[in-house]
Write a protein that holds these residues in place. Structure first.
Motif, PDB file in Angstrom:
ATOM      1  N   TRP A   1      20.506 -17.722  44.379  1.00 37.94           N
ATOM      2  CA  TRP A   1      20.960 -19.110  44.567  1.00 37.94           C
ATOM      3  C   TRP A   1      22.344 -19.148  45.227  1.00 37.94           C
ATOM      4  O   TRP A   1      22.654 -20.049  46.001  1.00 37.94           O
ATOM      5  N   GLY A   2      23.151 -18.133  44.933  1.00 38.56           N
ATOM      6  CA  GLY A   2      24.495 -18.090  45.511  1.00 38.56           C
ATOM      7  C   GLY A   2      24.518 -17.747  46.984  1.00 38.56           C
ATOM      8  O   GLY A   2      25.569 -17.838  47.631  1.00 38.56           O
TER       9      GLY A   2
ATOM     10  N   PHE B   1      17.637 -17.033  50.875  1.00 40.48           N
ATOM     11  CA  PHE B   1      17.301 -17.430  49.503  1.00 40.48           C
ATOM     12  C   PHE B   1      15.816 -17.275  49.199  1.00 40.48           C
ATOM     13  O   PHE B   1      15.421 -16.636  48.229  1.00 40.48           O
ATOM     14  N   ARG B   2      14.971 -17.842  50.052  1.00 35.68           N
ATOM     15  CA  ARG B   2      13.533 -17.788  49.812  1.00 35.68           C
ATOM     16  C   ARG B   2      13.003 -16.349  49.859  1.00 35.68           C
ATOM     17  O   ARG B   2      12.129 -15.951  49.087  1.00 35.68           O
TER      18      ARG B   2
ATOM     19  N   PRO C   1      18.367 -15.553  39.939  1.00 33.68           N
ATOM     20  CA  PRO C   1      19.468 -16.538  39.881  1.00 33.68           C
ATOM     21  C   PRO C   1      20.625 -16.207  40.814  1.00 33.68           C
ATOM     22  O   PRO C   1      21.326 -17.114  41.284  1.00 33.68           O
TER      23      PRO C   1
ATOM     24  N   CYS D   1      27.697 -12.466  44.823  1.00 35.76           N
ATOM     25  CA  CYS D   1      26.241 -12.576  44.702  1.00 35.76           C
ATOM     26  C   CYS D   1      25.526 -11.504  45.529  1.00 35.76           C
ATOM     27  O   CYS D   1      24.597 -10.848  45.055  1.00 35.76           O
TER      28      CYS D   1
ATOM     29  N   LEU E   1      13.899 -14.433  46.660  1.00 35.84           N
ATOM     30  CA  LEU E   1      13.052 -14.831  45.531  1.00 35.84           C
ATOM     31  C   LEU E   1      11.695 -14.135  45.587  1.00 35.84           C
ATOM     32  O   LEU E   1      11.194 -13.637  44.562  1.00 35.84           O
TER      33      LEU E   1
ATOM     34  N   ARG F   1      22.396 -19.313  49.187  1.00 37.47           N
ATOM     35  CA  ARG F   1      21.770 -20.432  49.908  1.00 37.47           C
ATOM     36  C   ARG F   1      22.755 -20.955  50.945  1.00 37.47           C
ATOM     37  O   ARG F   1      23.813 -21.470  50.612  1.00 37.47           O
TER      38      ARG F   1
END
Length: 406
Positions: A186-187, A77-78, A183, A16, A81, A189
């Motif tokens: 997400w990996g 993660f955040r 997407p 990821c 994004l 997190r």
């Protein structure tokens, strides 16, 4: 550090993280291909384009520090994004900007913020927290190699999109491609960042920043990274136009940038492996000195497609090989609790160099009609960077007990 002892799967982390860097870095490495079609369409100067890319790199550097703080506190993660959304909007804005000011805001500020949230400092923070120290440099080398593969993959793709769909529609398509990063985030997190709580740290953000900024080895490392930014961004942004001015076809520039990306896959991976086994300061000194030598020989040799491809291949081996070595050294000296933030601080210096490499290239070209002066500056800076990396102390910093922050 994450709240629990749980760690991300090593395979998941590398796949990821590497793919995110592949997309993010791959897109930005091809921006030099838009210099001539975009400026000709709008009637702008090369200095205007160079200034936008310079602002982009400076924006990336400034926002990278804060992106690192947020990633260290709330998880990557955040942050990724938010960076993904900014990337899409920035590329769309780059396509439809009709004034230099709008172009500076979208191509410069917005894409710079996007790159801060989707590239090395944030991803390396996750690696530092989840990969043992004896594999950390190697893992960072793999991730940096992925960014290089992104250049090899994306630059010819971007050239294809421009030639078949036009420069404007090509940027729109890249904007949608950037959304694929979401997407993959997400990996990354981390279990300990499921909420807002993290384990208490030995230092607050302010204490960690003050310690690093006062530490002489950190200052030397940061100064050397400035040179890295100057050299790679000048070449990436201005070499396509330099080659076209010399009578070579645009395809030569596209292939040259692709070769840089291809050979950098091997160069960054090798640097990550070597960083586990030899003194990182010596490795960095060699990389900077070798860059200066490569540029000198390129200018001395008769210019032809063959000489361009040889130069691109050699520079590719050295291109981003500083990245895993520099970031793993930061982790080695200061630990991983504030790794994303401290990596962002070092990278800020890199981006000041990037700003000057992009802007000065356009400015001196407009003033003199030649890129020669900037090439000479790049050589001198390479020698200087080699010398200032040698006195760096790589051992973990000795700390006195400090009150733990709330």
């Amino acid at each position: 550090m994450p709240e629990t002892n749980a760690r991300l799967s090593f395979t998941q982390l590398l796949i990821c993280g590497a793919t995110i860097v592949t997309l993010s870095m791959g897109i930005r490495h091809g921006f030099g291909l838009w210099l001539q079609p975009l400026t000709q369409a709008h009637g702008w100067t090369r200095q205007s384009f160079g200034l936008a890319i310079a602002i982009q790199n400076l924006s990336w550097g400034v926002s990278g520090i804060f992106a690192g703080m947020l990633a260290d506190r709330f998880g990557a993660f955040r942050v990724i994004l938010m960076g993904t959304l900014a990337y899409c909007l920035g590329l769309m804005g780059m396509a439809y900007a009709d004034t230099p000011l709008v172009f500076f805001i979208t191509t410069g500020v917005l894409i710079g913020v996007a790159q801060a949230g989707t590239t090395y400092a944030v991803v390396y923070g996750v690696i530092g927290r989840n990969v043992p120290a004896d594999k950390r440099s190697w893992a960072m080398g793999i991730t940096a190699a992925a960014g290089s593969f992104g250049q090899f993959l994306m630059v010819p793709t971007e050239g294809f999109l421009i030639s078949h769909f036009g420069w404007q529609q090509a940027l729109v398509l890249l904007g949608f491609a950037a959304l694929l990063i979401a997407p993959l985030a997400w990996g990354l997190r981390e279990p300990g960042f499921a909420g807002k709580a993290v384990l208490p740290r030995q230092q607050s953000i302010v204490q960690a920043m003050r310690e690093a900024l006062r530490y002489r080895s950190f200052q030397w490392l940061t100064a050397g990274y400035f040179v890295c930014g100057f050299q790679v961004v000048f070449i990436a942004v201005h070499m396509p136009s330099y080659l076209k001015d010399k009578g070579l076809s645009p395809e030569v520039a596209s292939y040259a940038l692709a070769l840089i990306g291809l050979f950098n896959v091997f160069g960054t991976y090798a640097a990550g492996v070597l960083g586990q086994n030899i003194a990182k300061r010596k490795l960095l000194a060699f990389i900077y000195l070798a860059r200066a030598a490569a540029i000198s020989l390129f200018l001395l040799a008769p210019l032809s497609p063959v000489s361009v491809y040889v130069f691109a291949s050699v520079m590719g081996l050295l291109w981003l090989s500083t990245v895993p070595v520099t970031n793993s050294m930061v982790a080695q000296i200061f630990g991983v609790a504030h790794l994303s933030m401290l990596s962002g601080m070092v990278f800020f210096s890199h981006q000041i160099g990037s700003f000057l490499g992009a802007w000065l290239g356009g400015y001196l070209y407009d003033k003199t009609g030649s890129y020669d002066m900037v090439w000479y500056i790049a050589i001198a800076l390479g020698v200087a960077a080699a010398l200032i990396n040698l006195p760096i102390k790589e051992a973990a910093i000795a700390r006195t007990a400090q009150p733990q922050p709330a």
